[in-house]
Design a protein around this motif. Structure first.
Motif, short mmCIF file in Angstrom:
data_model
loop_
_atom_site.label_atom_id
_atom_site.label_comp_id
_atom_site.label_asym_id
_atom_site.label_seq_id
_atom_site.Cartn_x
_atom_site.Cartn_y
_atom_site.Cartn_z
N THR A 1 3.22 10.89 -3.99
CA THR A 1 3.69 9.66 -3.37
C THR A 1 3.13 8.44 -4.09
N GLY A 2 1.82 8.43 -4.33
CA GLY A 2 1.21 7.27 -4.99
C GLY A 2 1.77 7.02 -6.37
N GLN B 1 0.85 -1.19 0.00
CA GLN B 1 0.00 0.00 0.00
C GLN B 1 0.88 1.24 0.00
N VAL B 2 0.67 2.13 -0.97
CA VAL B 2 1.53 3.30 -1.11
C VAL B 2 0.69 4.57 -1.13
N GLY B 3 1.05 5.54 -0.30
CA GLY B 3 0.37 6.83 -0.30
C GLY B 3 -0.94 6.80 0.47
N GLY C 1 4.99 4.94 -5.72
CA GLY C 1 4.27 3.70 -6.08
C GLY C 1 4.88 3.02 -7.29
N ASP D 1 4.18 5.51 3.06
CA ASP D 1 3.63 6.84 2.81
C ASP D 1 4.65 7.87 3.25
N HIS E 1 -2.16 2.07 -5.27
CA HIS E 1 -1.69 3.46 -5.19
C HIS E 1 -2.54 4.34 -6.09
N SER E 2 -2.44 5.65 -5.87
CA SER E 2 -3.13 6.60 -6.73
C SER E 2 -2.21 7.02 -7.87
N GLY F 1 -3.66 4.59 -1.36
CA GLY F 1 -3.36 3.17 -1.29
C GLY F 1 -3.56 2.60 0.10
#
Length: 461
Positions: free
Chosen positions: A152-153, A8-10, A157, A76, A146-147, A13
């Motif tokens: 960040t995403g 999971q990123v950001g 990501g 994150d 992620h976005s 996410g």
């Protein structure tokens, strides 16, 4: 027994990941009445033996109380969302070895997330990934969430996606990226999305894109019919994005159901890429879900299975706004959960096939799976993953939005001031996307030449 790791990123996410883990635990609690740690639980959790009981999520295995730990890595560059998770109901499901946070964020800048933070935290991220992999007997896949619009995403990501390819080249990489809507409040989201798209095209095995506007539209339709509660069933609190995040989490629950539960014939997660991606770069699958929401229809009459199929092939249940019925199918996956017979599946495939236009060399390009365990609150559910040329419209729209911004060189200096970032990154990303669009276009043109009158396209209206 195979296992998967969720990365999971950001902010986006981690919020979606939070909902996924909440719902997954809810399903295990509902269907695993004895609380035994088994292969189904082990697919996404590993267990830690405890000498004494304290707050947490437990399985009793041969009289030994055990604490479930999610097979996950949480990243994150801001602390807010992850700190909230670590202090909330899931605090015992994760520990500090699974978490990496910064304090300043990536400032909605792909270059900061990908190049600056990607370089700064590379060794720590790789170390966390390896530790998570060491907890697995047979690592099958990574799920990356992620976005695309934020820094960040999109940046970190996609950097993480590159690291996964380098460090675990034989492990399937399945990505759920969340695309921004046209009214996105991040002005530079077309830059971030364009730069991230190149990495998704070159480094992912399967991409299941989700679009914010589709989630908003689905949520509004469901709320108009009062099928989404205003108060969250788990926390008792109202959060504006929980309903939207639940939809994506529900997609992931359906996608992973064969790995987590038994079925008459389950689909190995690696089979998705093997059967749904005939060309390496054309790995963008259009997800559609029926029902779209979980835990909202308990006690209501069950919809007929045929209606669930029809809904899943309608625009109102797609998680990205495209029109696959009027485009070319390269393959289509049907992932069913619940009390469904093979005869029901075959009947609906026969019913739907005349209205769908499959590529000539794969006229019956269906991939199916049946998991006997339905989502909590429903008797059946269906996830459709369509590899369809309609996805090119999303990419063409992104190309147009990017061009409007880039032509004026607006906000470009924020990217170019990051060490290592050059104009060539943008031109290479545009070339990559143009090439991808052309590949889809070539398939469409070839199909029209083979079928000049396109009779099935007319039927599909």
């Amino acid at each position: 027994m195979t296992q998967s790791i969720v990365v999971q990123v950001g902010q986006c996410g981690n919020q979606i990941g939070c909902r996924f883990w909440e719902r997954a635990l809810q399903e295990y609690a509902h269907f695993n009445k004895n609380g035994l740690y088994d292969d189904a639980t082990g697919a996404f959790f590993h267990n830690v033996d405890l000498t004494s009981r304290h707050n947490g999520v437990y399985c009793a295995n041969n009289g030994v109380v055990q604490l479930l730990k999610a097979r996950a890595v949480l990243l994150d560059m801001e602390e807010g969302v992850i700190n909230e998770m670590m202090q909330g109901p899931l605090r015992e499901v994760f520990d500090s070895t699974q978490v990496l946070t910064g304090v300043s964020g990536a400032g909605n800048n792909w270059a900061v997330g990908h190049m600056m933070y990607g370089l700064t935290y590379k060794d720590k991220i790789v170390d966390q990934l390896r530790k998570a992999a060491e907890q697995c007997d047979c690592l099958q896949s990574f799920f990356l969430i992620h976005s695309m619009g934020g820094g960040t995403g999109s940046g970190l990501g996609t950097k993480l996606l590159c690291l996964l390819k380098d460090e675990f080249p034989k492990v399937c990489r399945i990505v759920t990226p969340v695309f921004p809507s046209l009214e996105d409040d991040v002005i530079v989201s077309p830059y971030n999305t364009m730069l991230a798209m190149k990495e998704l095209t070159e480094n992912a095995d399967c991409v299941l894109p989700v679009e914010n506007q589709s989630l908003v539209d689905i949520m509004n339709i469901q709320r108009a019919g009062r099928r989404i509660p205003e108060i969250d069933s788990l926390t008792g609190l109202e959060k504006p994005f929980d309903a939207m995040n639940d939809i994506v989490a529900n997609k992931l629950l359906n996608l992973t159901s064969s790995a987590r539960f038994e079925g008459s014939f389950n689909m190995d997660l690696n089979e998705i890429a093997m059967n749904m991606v005939p060309f390496p770069r054309l790995h963008f699958l259009i997800p559609s879900l029926s029902p779209v929401c979980n835990l909202v229809d308990v006690g209501k009459p069950t919809k007929r299975l045929d209606q669930i199929f029809s809904n899943a092939f309608s625009k109102s249940h797609q998680l990205i706004k495209v029109d696959p019925k009027h485009s070319l199918y390269l393959a289509c996956s049907l992932m069913l959960r619940g009390n469904v017979q093979v005869s029901d599946l075959r009947r609906n495939i026969e019913r739907l096939t005349p209205s769908l236009h499959f590529v000539s060399w794969n006229p019956e390009g269906w991939k199916t799976s049946l998991c006997s365990v339905a989502p909590v609150g429903h008797s059946q559910s269906l996830l459709v993953l369509a590899n369809n040329t309609a996805i090119k419209s999303t990419f063409m729209e992104l190309r147009g939005r990017f061009t409007k911004l880039y032509r004026k060189k607006a906000h470009l200096h924020h990217y170019l001031q990051v060490e290592g970032m050059e104009h060539s990154f943008f031109s290479e990303a545009v070339t990559c996307l143009d090439s991808l669009i052309e590949e889809y276009h070539h398939l469409d043109v070839g199909a029209r030449k083979l079928i000049p009158d396109a009779p099935r396209l007319k039927i599909a209206r």
